[in-house]
Enzyme design. Sequence first.
Site, PDB file in Angstrom:
ATOM      1  CB  SER A 147      25.256 -28.612 -21.626  1.00  0.00           C
ATOM      2  OG  SER A 147      24.083 -29.327 -21.903  1.00  0.00           O
ATOM      3  N   PRO A 148      28.827 -29.493 -20.888  1.00  0.00           N
ATOM      4  CG  PRO A 148      30.427 -31.156 -20.532  1.00  0.00           C
ATOM      5  CD  PRO A 148      28.943 -30.913 -20.497  1.00  0.00           C
TER       6      PRO A 148
ATOM      7  CE1 TYR B 119      17.553 -35.770 -19.912  1.00  0.00           C
ATOM      8  CE2 TYR B 119      19.148 -37.341 -19.075  1.00  0.00           C
ATOM      9  CZ  TYR B 119      18.683 -36.048 -19.160  1.00  0.00           C
ATOM     10  OH  TYR B 119      19.331 -35.042 -18.497  1.00  0.00           O
TER      11      TYR B 119
ATOM     12  NE  ARG C 252      21.960 -28.015 -24.336  1.00  0.00           N
ATOM     13  CZ  ARG C 252      21.753 -27.372 -23.200  1.00  0.00           C
ATOM     14  NH1 ARG C 252      22.568 -26.408 -22.838  1.00  0.00           N
ATOM     15  NH2 ARG C 252      20.757 -27.695 -22.420  1.00  0.00           N
ATOM     16  N   GLY C 253      27.653 -29.259 -28.035  1.00  0.00           N
ATOM     17  CA  GLY C 253      28.544 -29.552 -29.156  1.00  0.00           C
ATOM     18  C   GLY C 253      29.190 -28.346 -29.788  1.00  0.00           C
ATOM     19  CG  PHE C 254      28.426 -23.580 -30.591  1.00  0.00           C
ATOM     20  CD1 PHE C 254      27.210 -23.192 -31.128  1.00  0.00           C
ATOM     21  CD2 PHE C 254      29.564 -22.916 -31.012  1.00  0.00           C
ATOM     22  CE1 PHE C 254      27.128 -22.161 -32.068  1.00  0.00           C
ATOM     23  CE2 PHE C 254      29.504 -21.895 -31.946  1.00  0.00           C
ATOM     24  CZ  PHE C 254      28.282 -21.513 -32.481  1.00  0.00           C
TER      25      PHE C 254
ATOM     26  CG  HIS D  71      15.292 -33.102 -15.147  1.00  0.00           C
ATOM     27  ND1 HIS D  71      15.218 -34.133 -16.055  1.00  0.00           N
ATOM     28  CD2 HIS D  71      16.210 -32.241 -15.651  1.00  0.00           C
ATOM     29  CE1 HIS D  71      16.046 -33.897 -17.066  1.00  0.00           C
ATOM     30  NE2 HIS D  71      16.647 -32.745 -16.838  1.00  0.00           N
TER      31      HIS D  71
END
Length: 332
Positions: free
Chosen positions: A208-209, A56, A212-214, A129
């Site tokens: 990513s719950p 990251y 990604r923001g969707f 990862h």
Amino acid sequence: MRTLKLGETGLEVSALGLGCVGLSEFYGPVDREESLATLRAAADAGMTFLDTSDYYGIDSANERMIGEFLAKGGGDRSGFTVATKFGPVREPGTGELLGVRSDPAYVRTACEASLRRLGTDHIDLYYVHHPDFVTPIEETVGAMAELVAAGKVRHLGLSNVSAAELRAGHKMHPITAVQNEWSLFTREYEDTVVPVCAELGIGFVAYSPFSRGFLTGRHTSTDGLAEDDIRRSMPRFDASNATHNAALLAPIRRIAEARGATMAQVALAWLLHRPDMHHIAVVPIPGTRSPARLRENANALSLPLTSEELAALDSIAQQVKGDRMPPPPDLD
């Protein structure tokens, strides 16, 4: 914030963690001071499970920032559970992805580098990862187990792995947690990895719950995203799929409006019901760069959903169009 045992190896973490990737990269312009403010807000909220990776940020900027936070603004290191990961290899200075390594020699090298950047003598939870497609997972976990024996790592995790890889790795050394994607849009591991976690006493860290923001309703297309935002390459945000997927948010929106909650809180609340159904510990790690959003997310812990609400949400995933990730880059 309440805490829970993540698996059966004794690691106790906050019931929600903070996914730190967006504090440094991938989701548009980053304000370092805002990122540090978000870390301070997480500490204030008791969200002390911090998830990072040497991947990251260019030159592992995210680990460096967390190290700075722990040293200067985070108080007692013992009050935080720090998880980091290794595997993807990037070009220094540019961040170009060069490949993936999970061979034993690289495991040891990567760990030493992460310890230096984090400014600590141990990593609480250390993940691969992503396996490198060449090294047997048994060899990778065997090398990671040596780090535990040396006191440099407390607990081991595997990320982006299959059920077979999880079983094989666990035979070499107890695995505390698997970190795979899990959300109302992504449920592909429920019939494979999740049952293995239940059988072997392994916790599940859900990244990513919000897809990604969707699922928050704030980012349902590529409109307005920065040119380098990673979501521009994700099939679910592509114009051919985005309008269809946005329509799937209707039941989330209805429940949120009826409860006086945010859509993000409903998406998290759904995920927080998974332990009752699958008999495993589940810790979501939502990411945000906003202290206000972080506090909103924490309030999802006090939003129980009814069986009728859960049923209205359960059919969403099977209708989603587009893969969750873009095709892997050609590294040959």
